[in-house]
Design a protein around this motif. Structure first.
Motif, mmCIF file in Angstrom:
data_model
loop_
_atom_site.group_PDB
_atom_site.id
_atom_site.type_symbol
_atom_site.label_atom_id
_atom_site.label_comp_id
_atom_site.label_asym_id
_atom_site.label_seq_id
_atom_site.Cartn_x
_atom_site.Cartn_y
_atom_site.Cartn_z
ATOM 1 N N ASP A 138 0.677 -1.188 -0.089
ATOM 2 C CA ASP A 138 0.033 0.067 0.076
ATOM 3 C C ASP A 138 1.051 1.190 0.144
ATOM 4 O OD1 ASP A 138 0.970 0.080 2.633
ATOM 5 O OD2 ASP A 138 -0.688 -0.869 3.563
ATOM 6 N N ALA A 139 0.030 2.407 -0.245
ATOM 7 C CA ALA A 139 1.011 3.583 -0.529
ATOM 8 C C ALA A 139 1.911 4.041 0.866
ATOM 9 C CB ALA A 139 -0.154 4.939 -0.492
ATOM 10 N N LYS A 140 0.874 3.661 2.198
ATOM 11 C CA LYS A 140 1.392 4.009 3.434
ATOM 12 C C LYS A 140 3.069 3.321 3.520
ATOM 13 C CE LYS A 140 0.098 4.400 8.007
ATOM 14 N NZ LYS A 140 -0.772 3.872 8.953
ATOM 15 N N SER A 141 3.366 1.956 3.163
ATOM 16 C CA SER A 141 4.523 1.166 3.320
ATOM 17 C C SER A 141 5.535 2.144 2.347
ATOM 18 C CB SER A 141 4.399 -0.043 3.256
ATOM 19 O OG SER A 141 4.769 -0.442 1.846
ATOM 20 N N PHE A 142 4.931 2.449 1.074
ATOM 21 C CA PHE A 142 5.797 2.945 0.403
ATOM 22 C C PHE A 142 6.669 4.319 0.706
ATOM 23 C CE2 PHE A 142 6.602 6.038 -3.209
ATOM 24 C CZ PHE A 142 7.652 5.208 -3.934
ATOM 25 N N LYS A 173 5.741 17.001 -0.675
ATOM 26 C CA LYS A 173 5.499 18.059 0.276
ATOM 27 C C LYS A 173 4.473 17.513 1.237
ATOM 28 C CE LYS A 173 4.071 22.929 0.199
ATOM 29 N NZ LYS A 173 2.909 23.213 -0.599
ATOM 30 N N ALA A 174 3.451 16.814 0.660
ATOM 31 C CA ALA A 174 2.330 16.241 1.252
ATOM 32 C C ALA A 174 2.772 15.325 2.340
ATOM 33 C CB ALA A 174 1.270 15.954 0.273
ATOM 34 N N ALA A 175 3.747 14.598 1.922
ATOM 35 C CA ALA A 175 3.900 13.163 2.615
ATOM 36 C C ALA A 175 5.282 13.427 3.642
ATOM 37 C CB ALA A 175 4.019 11.751 1.872
ATOM 38 N N GLY A 176 5.929 14.724 3.389
ATOM 39 C CA GLY A 176 7.285 15.061 4.144
ATOM 40 C C GLY A 176 8.187 14.209 3.733
ATOM 41 N N ILE A 177 8.479 13.721 2.407
ATOM 42 C CA ILE A 177 9.730 12.780 1.899
ATOM 43 C C ILE A 177 10.272 13.630 0.918
ATOM 44 C CG2 ILE A 177 8.251 10.576 2.458
ATOM 45 C CD1 ILE A 177 7.609 10.378 -0.558
ATOM 46 N N GLY A 238 -9.557 -10.327 -10.948
ATOM 47 C CA GLY A 238 -10.686 -9.725 -10.479
ATOM 48 C C GLY A 238 -10.872 -8.548 -9.936
ATOM 49 N N LYS A 239 -9.429 -7.771 -9.914
ATOM 50 C CA LYS A 239 -9.554 -6.542 -9.438
ATOM 51 C C LYS A 239 -9.408 -5.461 -10.286
ATOM 52 C CE LYS A 239 -6.869 -6.430 -5.094
ATOM 53 N NZ LYS A 239 -5.714 -5.798 -4.583
ATOM 54 N N GLY A 240 -10.234 -4.379 -10.206
ATOM 55 C CA GLY A 240 -10.429 -3.407 -11.291
ATOM 56 C C GLY A 240 -9.854 -2.016 -10.931
ATOM 57 N N TRP A 241 -10.333 -0.847 -11.550
ATOM 58 C CA TRP A 241 -9.844 0.461 -11.118
ATOM 59 C C TRP A 241 -10.642 0.865 -9.828
ATOM 60 C CZ3 TRP A 241 -5.748 1.897 -13.811
ATOM 61 C CH2 TRP A 241 -5.385 1.513 -14.878
ATOM 62 N N ALA A 242 -11.781 0.213 -9.738
ATOM 63 C CA ALA A 242 -12.606 0.636 -8.632
ATOM 64 C C ALA A 242 -11.740 0.278 -7.143
ATOM 65 C CB ALA A 242 -13.970 0.819 -8.803
ATOM 66 N N ASP A 243 -11.145 -0.803 -7.257
ATOM 67 C CA ASP A 243 -10.588 -1.475 -5.959
ATOM 68 C C ASP A 243 -9.420 -0.551 -5.640
ATOM 69 O OD1 ASP A 243 -12.559 -3.540 -5.914
ATOM 70 O OD2 ASP A 243 -11.472 -4.213 -7.903
ATOM 71 N N ILE A 244 -8.873 0.322 -6.414
ATOM 72 C CA ILE A 244 -7.765 1.190 -5.875
ATOM 73 C C ILE A 244 -8.125 2.183 -5.115
ATOM 74 C CG2 ILE A 244 -5.650 2.513 -6.938
ATOM 75 C CD1 ILE A 244 -6.313 1.450 -9.562
ATOM 76 N N PRO A 245 -7.584 2.366 -3.844
ATOM 77 C CA PRO A 245 -7.834 3.198 -2.860
ATOM 78 C C PRO A 245 -7.406 4.726 -3.256
ATOM 79 C CG PRO A 245 -6.058 2.097 -2.176
ATOM 80 C CD PRO A 245 -6.604 1.376 -3.259
ATOM 81 N N THR A 246 -7.978 5.538 -2.827
ATOM 82 C CA THR A 246 -7.744 6.906 -3.161
ATOM 83 C C THR A 246 -6.373 7.202 -2.366
ATOM 84 O OG1 THR A 246 -8.760 8.014 -1.381
ATOM 85 C CG2 THR A 246 -9.829 7.947 -3.462
ATOM 86 N N CYS A 247 -5.543 8.204 -2.616
ATOM 87 C CA CYS A 247 -4.384 8.466 -2.065
ATOM 88 C C CYS A 247 -4.568 8.829 -0.526
ATOM 89 C CB CYS A 247 -3.274 9.089 -2.811
ATOM 90 S SG CYS A 247 -2.662 8.475 -4.249
ATOM 91 N N GLY A 251 -3.119 7.661 3.128
ATOM 92 C CA GLY A 251 -2.275 8.701 3.974
ATOM 93 C C GLY A 251 -1.623 9.527 3.202
ATOM 94 N N VAL A 252 -1.854 9.854 1.701
ATOM 95 C CA VAL A 252 -1.030 10.891 1.237
ATOM 96 C C VAL A 252 -2.097 11.991 0.765
ATOM 97 C CG1 VAL A 252 0.355 11.669 -0.623
ATOM 98 C CG2 VAL A 252 0.239 9.397 0.324
ATOM 99 N N PRO A 253 -2.422 12.905 1.639
ATOM 100 C CA PRO A 253 -3.527 13.909 1.287
ATOM 101 C C PRO A 253 -3.434 14.766 0.005
ATOM 102 C CG PRO A 253 -1.930 14.692 3.096
ATOM 103 C CD PRO A 253 -1.442 13.289 2.510
ATOM 104 N N LEU A 254 -3.647 14.045 -0.993
ATOM 105 C CA LEU A 254 -3.348 14.654 -2.266
ATOM 106 C C LEU A 254 -4.698 14.316 -3.157
ATOM 107 C CD1 LEU A 254 0.229 14.912 -3.811
ATOM 108 C CD2 LEU A 254 -1.416 16.810 -3.352
#
Lengths: 332, 505, 166
Positions: A138-142, A173-177, A238-247, A251-254
């Protein structure tokens, strides 16, 4: 949803009725030139050629439509060309938000106001992608991994000081990296570089990475949008575009980062001509081929014209300008 | 083998009367756009694209790829007859092809060009057939440092022994680099060397430069010497074509070497243009007899043509398997694929077996059709040479100038082509080599981008260029080729005389 | 080139002129490059780095060429171009230049027609009707080829606008 459909039908009707009036006011008297501000095969090129194909197939214009690629200098060539064609409504310029962002970062004899905005016909989403064998689920671990090693994580994208680069700066900027941005010639190149594991992530549009996602070469982590994408056909397992979480969820507020597919006319054209093309483009949107294009490229089918479009440009430019100024890329 | 079975299945799909007719149509159209400089396969694709919307994907891609083959072949025709490369990748064919035509050996030159091109293309397709999955994986291992190494290798194999002053060679190369630096810089996003001139934003087109340097420069030289085309003397007969065909196996070393170079450059992102230069350079370097190159040596036609087409056909594979278009044409074709509802990428080979293997099978057939058709047009083009010069000379010029205009649709390029024409004339008379400049223009900005991307990746550390086996090997080969002339000098000293073999006779 | 033709420009003069021209080109490149950073930072070479050194090398090599010219060609009486050769080149180049200027102003189709017809009549010695027919035919063929088939618009001028073609 129902409301939206009814509204769309209504606009179509209005467009159909309105067209006869508009025709009386202004219509092309010679071949129309579609000026594409990217090279052959690029996203803008496909956009323009789809519109051209629909117009030709459904006979929406009495005059032939000719597509001309002027993608030199990241599209600057096409914009300057549009500027010199002031007052000529037979040249239609196809672009993205580079029409108003490019003049901020490159010294050009061209200002955004030199062209007349007609409409935006779709918006393309941006996602955060990692290689298929990446340890990050997930984005968080990245983001945490990037935090642990400042400047070591490489994110690829298309061009420099352009949409991808601006997005990466916003993520920082948003994630402080702090990451290293590697500019490639195109989104396609960024996709293969990611699949080959030469960069740790990229921020490609859906269509640019679809093939590699299907094959397991890359994986999406999140989408930079306020809400999840529309459900389409499932892509992998079985996964599609709608299964992708928003950032934002991840945890990335963008949440507002999109690239519009825009249409412009040269400066100094009469309002009648602008209205004519708005009507024409509205008719194009009603055709099944347009829907098919939107679905295939996983874009959002949105239409802005007139005031709405002006506001969109204003907001998008302000956001872009903030990043560009902060990075010291501003040239004028 | 599984691939062979798939291929047989593919032939079943591709071998219908309908498809063969489409191939012929595509090839003929391709020859037409290939012959006209400036117009190229991308324009033909544009013309055909609306037609293909109503076709099934296989018919459509057969039509489009056939046109691509046709364009590759057509480009060589004008290179040989008029010294005007119809396509960027046929620049190297002018070096010996045009001198041959001037000596009245146009038919031979054309026949060699087409046959070796056909051979190269077939080798490329065989490679795709046998190694498709491996090649796709191999291509994924390439990143910016490897790209740079490939460009370096191509450059090293062409540059070297200059006939004239080394200063002049250096100037020629460096001017080429300077020209490619004009315009948008991918890595920094800034406009370089434009001096505030709007027309320079898009950069200086390689094709415009080539049309001026070669086409117009050559015509000016011809005029000064008061010559006319001499290609007319030899009458074209099927017999002559056949006789030439029989001599082709004599050049098997060149053919094989060039095909290997072409396949290599097609799979790695070097591309057909760089492949043809590299192949020419190596043919010259490895020739037992080095003299005669540039004055009408058969190998000078065979080497670039074989490599050009081997690269052109093997480059289709990365396009299908990875979705990276190797050229503008491939990009437009990819757009077509998407319009037909196919996503290029690794899954294409699994999800669309019929399509992929039908396409590969059509590449065999398409190239055979192309060789036959293009040979059939030789008498026609030879007939053009018989038109009085007062008519054909100006017509060629008009084609050059219009061609330069169509490259970018810019009237500025009309001046540019004229200037390059004069530069080409002066440089040739003063023994400045022009080819290195052209190669520098082909590879310059790509090499610079790759170099700087690599440096960004490594944080400015140059050891990235020997950080893994692949990149280190390619770099080492490049360095070896660069110092080869010195090495061979040493070897010659050590081993005074050796018998000269018959392979290059 | 036969030896009894008179020399117009000597090889030496032309070597010097070309060497100076490339020298100027090198300076121009360096000037263009120093508008940007020419150094080497943590991201590797900056945008002006390569053009800057390319320009410097051009300057150095041009000086080399000039030096060689003095050594090798100064005493030689080799001609760069003879009067007769130059006349032949100009007979070809001037109409070409006129064609380019004409096309720039009048569009490529009009330019092509006038150029082809003109060259055929005045240099080829063809009769008017034949020349006009050939020039017209070729121009018309180009028009159909570019505008209709390949949909590549060529440069148009006032005449096409007058006729309402484009």
């Amino acid at each position: 949803m129902m409301m939206k459909k009814a509204l769309m039908a209504a606009t179509a009707l209005v467009a159909a009725l309105g067209i006869s009036a508009a025709e009386a006011a202004w219509k092309p008297s010679k071949p129309v030139e579609f000026v594409v501000t990217s090279g052959a095969g690029g996203g803008t090129d496909q956009f323009a050629r789809t519109v051209q194909a629909i117009i030709t197939k459904h006979n929406l214009l009495d005059q032939p439509v000719v597509v001309v690629n002027k993608g030199g200098g990241s599209g600057a060539e096409g914009f300057v060309y549009g500027k010199t064609a002031a007052g000529e409504p037979h040249k239609v310029i196809f672009a993205t938000n580079n029409e108003w962002l490019l003049p901020l970062v490159a010294k050009l004899a061209f200002k955004p106001e030199d062209l007349t905005p007609v409409a935006a016909m779709a918006v393309d989403e941006f996602l955060l992608w990692v290689p298929g064998d990446s340890p990050h689920q997930d984005a968080k671990s990245f983001i945490e991994a990037a935090k642990a090693a400042p400047g070591k994580v490489k994110i690829g994208g298309s061009q420099s000081k352009d949409t991808d680069h601006i997005l990466v700066k916003q993520i920082e900027k948003a994630a402080g990296i702090k990451v290293t941005y590697v500019p490639f010639k195109s989104g396609g190149e960024a996709a293969t570089q990611l699949a080959g594991g030469h960069v740790e992530a990229n921020t490609n549009n859906p269509a640019e990475n679809l093939g590699q996602w299907k094959a397991g070469g890359v994986r999406p982590l999140c989408v930079f949008a306020p809400e999840r994408m529309a459900r389409g056909e499932p892509v992998v397992d079985g996964k599609g575009w709608a299964d992708i979480p928003t950032c934002k969820e991840a945890g990335v507020p963008l949440e507002h980062y999109q690239m519009p597919r825009t249409v412009f006319l040269p400066g100094g054209v009469q309002q009648d001509a602008v209205d004519f093309y708005v009507d024409l483009l509205k008719q194009v949107r009603e055709k099944p081929e347009w829907q098919e294009y939107i679905t295939r490229t996983s874009q959002s089918n949105r239409f802005f014209a007139g005031e709405d479009f002006q506001t969109f440009i204003k907001n998008n430019e302000d956001e872009g300008r903030a990043v560009i100024a902060a990075e010291g890329w501003l040239v004028n | 083998m599984e691939n062979i079975a798939s291929l047989m299945h593919g032939f079943g799909v591709a071998l219908t009367m309908h498809h063969v007719l489409l191939m012929m149509l595509g090839v003929l159209l391709g020859i037409l756009v290939g012959v006209l400089p400036g117009l190229g396969a991308p324009n033909g694709v544009t013309l055909l694209m609306p037609l293909t919307f109503s076709m099934d994907p296989i018919s459509a891609i057969i039509l489009l790829t056939s046109m691509y083959w046709g364009a590759l072949f057509g480009g060589s025709t004008t290179s040989i007859l008029f010294n005007i490369p119809g396509e960027p990748s046929s620049v190297a064919t002018t070096f010996d092809g045009h001198p041959m035509a001037k000596q009245g050996r146009a038919t031979e030159a054309l026949t060699y060009a087409f046959l070796s091109a056909g051979f190269g293309a077939l080798v490329g397709v065989v490679l795709i057939t046998v190694l498709s999955s491996w090649v796709a994986k191999f291509a994924l291992r390439f990143s910016s440092p490897e790209f740079f190494a490939v460009y370096f290798l191509a450059f090293a194999s062409f540059i070297g022994l200059g006939g004239s002053s080394p200063f002049k060679t250096v100037i020629s190369i460096m001017l080429g680099f300077a020209f490619t630096a004009v315009g948008m810089d991918t890595v920094s996003g800034s406009l370089r060397l434009t001096y505030g001139i709007d027309e320079l934003i898009r950069g200086i087109s390689f094709l415009v430069a080539v049309i001026g340097l070669f086409g117009i420069g050559e015509l000016l030289l011809t005029m000064e010497e008061g010559l006319r085309f001499d290609g007319v003397k030899a009458r074209v007969s099927p017999r002559k074509v056949f006789e030439t065909l029989l001599t082709l196996p004599r050049y098997w070393v060149t053919l094989l070497r060039s095909a290997a170079i072409g396949c290599w450059m097609g799979i790695t992102p070097g591309g057909p243009t760089a492949a043809s230069f590299m192949s020419y350079g190596l043919a010259k370097r490895f020739a037992r007899r080095r003299e005669g190159f540039g004055k009408g040596r058969e190998e000078g036609v065979i080497a670039p043509e074989t490599a050009d087409h081997a690269a052109g056909s093997s480059a289709i594979l990365p396009m299908l398997a990875l979705g990276i278009p190797g050229s503008a044409t491939a990009a437009v074709m990819m757009g077509g694929l998407m319009i037909w509802g196919l996503t290029p990428g690794p899954m294409l080979f699994i999800e669309q077996k019929d399509f992929v293997w039908g396409l590969i099978a059509s590449m065999y057939l398409g190239n055979v059709v192309a060789v036959v058709l293009v040979l059939a047009t030789v008498p026609f083009f030879a007939a053009i040479l018989r038109v009085p010069f007062a008519i054909i000379g100006p017509v060629i010029l008009v084609i050059c100038v219009s061609g330069a205009y169509t490259v970018a649709g810019a009237s500025f390029d009309l001046w540019l082509v004229l200037i390059f024409g004069v530069v080409g004339y002066v440089f040739k008379k003063l023994d400045y080599p022009i080819a290195p400049m052209v190669l520098a223009m082909v590879l310059g900005d790509k090499a610079e981008d790759a170099f700087r991307q690599s440096a960004i990746m490594s944080g400015g550390d140059l050891s990235i260029f020997w950080s893994n086996g692949l990149v280190a090997t390619i770099m080492a080969l490049g360095v070896l080729l660069l110092v080869w002339p010195l090495l061979s000098l040493v070897v010659q000293r050590l081993r005074p005389s050796r018998d000269v073999g018959a392979t290059t006779a | 080139m036969s030896t009894n033709e008179r020399s117009l420009v000597s090889r030496f003069a032309m070597e010097i002129a070309t060497g100076c021209a490339t020298l100027v080109a090198g300076i121009v490149v360096v000037l263009g490059a120093i508008e940007y950073e020419t150094g080497w930072d943590e991201g590797g070479p900056q945008p002006g780095y390569f053009p800057f050194y390319v320009g410097l090398i051009i300057i150095a090599a041009s000086l080399g060429v000039l030096g060689q010219a003095f050594l090798n060609h100064r005493r030689s009486r080799e001609a760069f171009v003879t009067r007769e050769g130059f006349a032949r080149v100009m007979a070809f180049f001037l109409p070409l230049a006129a064609f380019t200027v004409g096309s720039y102003v009048l569009g490529l189709y009009v330019g092509t027609f006038v150029y082809l017809a003109g060259v055929m009549i005045f240099q080829g010695g063809y009769r008017w009707p034949f020349a006009l027919a050939v020039a017209g035919g070729i121009t018309g063929f180009f028009f159909v080829l570019f505008e209709r088939w390949f949909q590549v618009p060529l440069l148009k001028g006032p005449l096409e606008a007058l006729l309402g073609i484009y």
